[in-house]
Every structure is written in C-alpha cells, then in structure tokens.
Design a protein around this motif. Structure first.
Motif, PDB file in Angstrom:
ATOM      1  N   ARG A  62      -5.987 -19.887  -6.046  1.00 15.11           N
ATOM      2  CA  ARG A  62      -4.982 -19.937  -4.986  1.00 15.11           C
ATOM      3  C   ARG A  62      -4.206 -21.264  -4.962  1.00 15.11           C
ATOM      4  O   ARG A  62      -2.984 -21.254  -4.888  1.00 15.11           O
ATOM      5  N   VAL A 119       4.784 -14.110  -7.918  1.00 16.62           N
ATOM      6  CA  VAL A 119       4.550 -13.283  -6.723  1.00 16.62           C
ATOM      7  C   VAL A 119       3.505 -12.211  -7.051  1.00 16.62           C
ATOM      8  O   VAL A 119       2.563 -11.977  -6.278  1.00 16.62           O
ATOM      9  N   ARG A 120       3.641 -11.587  -8.213  1.00 20.06           N
ATOM     10  CA  ARG A 120       2.668 -10.540  -8.600  1.00 20.06           C
ATOM     11  C   ARG A 120       1.263 -11.121  -8.746  1.00 20.06           C
ATOM     12  O   ARG A 120       0.276 -10.542  -8.302  1.00 20.06           O
ATOM     13  N   HIS A 175      -0.284 -11.512  -5.477  1.00 20.31           N
ATOM     14  CA  HIS A 175      -0.815 -10.261  -4.917  1.00 20.31           C
ATOM     15  C   HIS A 175      -2.177  -9.931  -5.520  1.00 20.31           C
ATOM     16  O   HIS A 175      -3.092  -9.512  -4.819  1.00 20.31           O
ATOM     17  N   LEU A 176      -2.277 -10.111  -6.827  1.00 23.45           N
ATOM     18  CA  LEU A 176      -3.550  -9.801  -7.496  1.00 23.45           C
ATOM     19  C   LEU A 176      -4.671 -10.674  -6.946  1.00 23.45           C
ATOM     20  O   LEU A 176      -5.769 -10.197  -6.675  1.00 23.45           O
ATOM     21  N   GLU A 202      -4.787 -12.109  -4.017  1.00 25.99           N
ATOM     22  CA  GLU A 202      -5.106 -11.703  -2.638  1.00 25.99           C
ATOM     23  C   GLU A 202      -5.988 -10.439  -2.636  1.00 25.99           C
ATOM     24  O   GLU A 202      -6.912 -10.316  -1.851  1.00 25.99           O
ATOM     25  N   ASP A 203      -5.687  -9.504  -3.570  1.00 27.55           N
ATOM     26  CA  ASP A 203      -6.519  -8.279  -3.690  1.00 27.55           C
ATOM     27  C   ASP A 203      -7.965  -8.649  -4.030  1.00 27.55           C
ATOM     28  O   ASP A 203      -8.905  -8.124  -3.450  1.00 27.55           O
ATOM     29  N   SER A 222       8.960  -0.093   0.609  1.00 27.44           N
ATOM     30  CA  SER A 222       8.716   0.408  -0.745  1.00 27.44           C
ATOM     31  C   SER A 222       9.976   0.934  -1.429  1.00 27.44           C
ATOM     32  O   SER A 222       9.934   1.286  -2.603  1.00 27.44           O
ATOM     33  N   TRP A 239      -2.112  -1.731   5.142  1.00 26.56           N
ATOM     34  CA  TRP A 239      -2.450  -2.086   3.748  1.00 26.56           C
ATOM     35  C   TRP A 239      -2.861  -0.837   2.961  1.00 26.56           C
ATOM     36  O   TRP A 239      -2.432  -0.624   1.833  1.00 26.56           O
ATOM     37  N   TYR A 268       0.086   1.432   2.305  1.00 23.75           N
ATOM     38  CA  TYR A 268       0.939   0.784   1.319  1.00 23.75           C
ATOM     39  C   TYR A 268       0.348   0.934  -0.101  1.00 23.75           C
ATOM     40  O   TYR A 268       1.058   1.234  -1.054  1.00 23.75           O
ATOM     41  N   GLN A 269      -0.968   0.770  -0.215  1.00 25.06           N
ATOM     42  CA  GLN A 269      -1.628   0.910  -1.532  1.00 25.06           C
ATOM     43  C   GLN A 269      -1.452   2.327  -2.080  1.00 25.06           C
ATOM     44  O   GLN A 269      -1.190   2.515  -3.266  1.00 25.06           O
ATOM     45  N   ASP A 324       2.057   2.729  -3.138  1.00 21.98           N
ATOM     46  CA  ASP A 324       2.278   1.904  -4.317  1.00 21.98           C
ATOM     47  C   ASP A 324       1.749   2.621  -5.573  1.00 21.98           C
ATOM     48  O   ASP A 324       2.422   2.682  -6.597  1.00 21.98           O
TER      49      ASP A 324
END
Ligand SMILES: Nc1ncnc2c1ncn2[C@@H]1O[C@H](COP(=O)(O)OP(=O)(O)O)[C@@H](O)[C@H]1O
Ligand SMILES: [Mg+2]
Length: 383
Positions: free
Chosen positions: A165, A202-203, A206-207, A209-210, A242, A273, A276-277, A280
C-alpha cells in the motif's frame, strides 16, 4: 454358551435350532459355508474377513479328530465323482452318506462353526471400528494442518498487501503530479505514457484493496453495520458507475428493479461492493454485443437481487469452484481476463454474513445469473 447369530439368545452347544427365535442353525451354517466358498479365493484369504478365521468343515473335523485326512480325501473324491453324475452334495452330506461321520456330529460341528463365525464377525467389526476411528483421527490431523497452513497463507497475504500500500501511494502521488504537469511540461508521447501508468496504478490499487479485504474477512470474520437500504437507489448508482466500462467492452447494461420494492436490511457499503463485483464479472466475462441485466424483485418479505449476463458461462461442474479464493476458470499465465480470483470468494462471505446464500446458475456459452435474497426490513412487512 454362545449367543445365537440371529437373536443373540444363549444356545446350548448341541442345539439344532435356536430355542428363542427358532432359526435353523444348520441352515444358517449352510448359507455361511456357501458364501464362504463363493467369496473367498482359497489361495489368498483376507485376514480381515471373518470367514477366514473359521476353518472349513473338513479341516474342522480333522482338527477335532472326528475325521482323518485320508477319510477327508476319500470324501472329497466321492463328492467330485457324484458331482460328475449331476448329484451335487455338500461335503457334510457326503460324509454322512459315506457313513464316515454321524448326522449329529455334522450338525453339532456346523453349529459350532456358526458360533465361531459369529465371534469372528464381531472381532472383525471391532477391528473395523478401530480402523475407522484411526482414519478419522488421521483426517482430523490433516484437516487441522490444512487449516493452520491456510491461516499462514492468509497472514502472508495480509502482510504483503499492507506493505504494498505505502509504495503504491507514493507512485500514485507522483504519477498525478506528472500527469497534471506540475513537475514540468510533458510531450504528447509522455502524456499518453503517464495516463497508461495512471490507469495501471489504479488497477493495482484495486487488487491490493481486494487482497486486504479478503484477508481481513478470513481472519476476523465480517462485521456488518445493518441499515435500511433502497435497492433501487443503490442499483442505479452502481449501473452509473459501471457504464463507462460496459461501453468500452461493447456490452449493454440494463436495470430492472420492480416498483415498490421495500427497503432491505443490509450493510450498505458491503452490499454495494457485492453487487458491483457481480456486475464487474458480468461485464468482464461477456463478449462484445452481449447484454447484462441487474434486476431485483420482491416475493413474500424477501428481495432477490441478481445479475444476469449473456456471457461465456461457467460449466456446471465448476459452479462451486468459482467461489473458492484465487480460483479463476482461466488460470493460465496468458489468460485474457484480469483479476485476482478473490471477488466471488468475498461476495460469498459477505452474502453469508447476511444470513443468505449466493446462487450461481449458468450455461456454457449462453450466460450466467448470480443471485441472492435479502429480507425486507421488519417494519416494512405488511401485517
Ligand atoms: N459472470 C460470469 N461469467 C462467467 N464466468 C464467471 C462469471 N463470474 C465469475 N466467473 C468465473 O469465476 C472466476 C472467479 O471470479 P472472481 O472471484 O470474481 O475473480 P476474478 O474476477 O478476479 O477473476 C472468474 O475468473 C471466472 O472464471
Ligand atoms: Mg471478479
């Protein structure tokens, strides 16, 4: 006295039938002998099977000195000879016929054999039980070991993700400064390169954070902050978010939430979340020209929330697998779809924390539906 194999009543040694249940002991012995002859290859007896503990009638009579080896051989030869003429007799019957042993002796021998067989069977059962509990203990140890290993893995993921992070935050900060030309003018080429770097960071964010969300949920469980939520509003917001991605992938998004759906009881951030997943994934796994629908309907105090796509689908035997952490149907290094394989694992945990169950229905090359139900808030249920 030994117990009757059928009813366990103690029977005197010389009985032909059980005084309690009346079963014909000779007949039982006959059946036992038949199954013994049919089932056990003589050359390789299995020590675990009870029949193997009980000698055959001929050997038994010799052991008890009621018959000699020569007499047995003679009887066996006679039995064979009679069989050749079409008269099939058991060895016991042949011995009686030849006058070598009396019928009473045969009956008593058979009774003793049954009793021994019964004892052997009990012994075999005890051995079997001991083996089963041994195996159970072994499996338990293996299971504990696996749980420990899983825990270690989760800890590792958590530590590494947190470590990633900080440097990522620095990269992001500088990329923004560079993109906004705060650190000097960029050429057109440099500007393009910076925006590619920007999207990639940014991607990556996200990974990470997942990964953190997954490891936290695995270690600490999921804590819910329940509130009344309007599905229509939440779904609209997720669809808006989206849209850009759907346009980029060439798929159509549709929202279908029935009028008058009551508020549900859920954790807003986590529910958002989850939906959204699912959306996605639907966008990601639906080829250009496909359609995706986010829909909700209310039946008897429950609201079903679902995402249906016309995408690549999931083979029936893989429907459970996709909910396992790090599991992606295309796991090859050259795979076409980005992601960590953690989305659905976490979706499942969150939905289950709400006391519900996520259900996947799919047909390969036709599309998939992922759905779950949430209860309408108590004060909304009409009485
Ligand atoms: N809508 C879908 N259609 C087809 N396959 C899907 C769909 N959603 C999930 N999958 C399969 O399940 C796997 C796991 O999904 P997920 O846990 O969200 O991981 P990720 O999206 O990071 O690959 C995906 O890699 C994909 O193989
Ligand atoms: Mg996903």
């Amino acid at each position: 006295m030994l117990p009757c194999p059928q009813c366990s009543f103690p029977i005197p040694g010389d009985s032909r039938t059980c005084p309690n249940c009346g079963v014909d002991l000779a007949l039982l012995a006959l059946l036992a002998e038949r199954s013994y002859l049919a089932g056990i290859p003589k050359t390789a007896p299995l020590p675990e099977t009870p029949d193997a503990f009980v000698p055959r009638i001929g050997e038994y009579l010799i052991e008890k000195e009621l018959l000699t080896e020569d007499q047995l051989q003679a009887a066996l030869a006679r039995q064979k000879e009679l069989a050749g003429k079409g008269e099939r007799l058991l060895l016991g019957q042949t011995l009686v016929k030849m006058g070598l042993v009396s019928r009473e002796t045969i009956d008593q021998t058979i009774t003793s054999q049954i009793i021994e067989l019964h004892a052997a069977l009990q012994e075999a059962n005890r051995t079997l039980e001991a083996r089963v509990s041994e195996r159970t203990a072994e499996l338990k140890r293996a299971m504990n070991r696996l749980t420990e290993l899983n825990q270690l893995k989760t800890n590792l993921i958590s530590n590494v993700s947190h470590e990633l992070r900080t440097p990522l935050a620095h990269i992001k900060g500088y990329v923004e400064l560079l993109e906004e030309e705060e650190l000097g003018d960029l050429t057109l080429e440099q500007g393009k390169a910076m925006s590619v770097i920007g999207r990639a960071t940014v991607r990556l964010g996200h990974l990470i954070e997942d990964l953190i969300a997954f490891s936290t949920a695995s270690r600490e469980g999921i804590e819910l902050k329940l509130e009344a939520i309007s599905i229509a509003e939440m779904a609209r917001e997720i669809i808006d978010r989206s849209k850009a991605k759907a346009t980029q992938e060439g798929v159509k998004l549709r929202l279908s939430v029935g009028k008058g759906i009551s508020p549900v009881q859920a954790d807003p951030e986590k529910l958002n979340w989850v939906i959204y997943q699912l959306l996605d994934n639907a966008i990601k796994f639906t080829p250009e020209g496909g359609r995706i629908k986010l829909w909700a309907e209310q039946v008897n105090g429950f609201v079903t929330i679902a995402v249906t796509d016309t995408g690549i689908g999931i083979p029936a035997d893989k429907l459970d697998e996709v909910f396992e952490p790090f599991h992606q149907l295309d796991g090859s290094p050259t795979r076409r779809y980005a992601g960590t394989g953690l989305g659905l694992a976490l979706v499942k945990q969150i939905v289950e924390a709400h006391g519900s169950k996520i259900i996947a229905e799919s047909m390969k090359s036709k599309g998939s539906t992922f759905r779950f139900e949430l209860p309408v808030r108590d004060d909304e249920i009409e009485t």
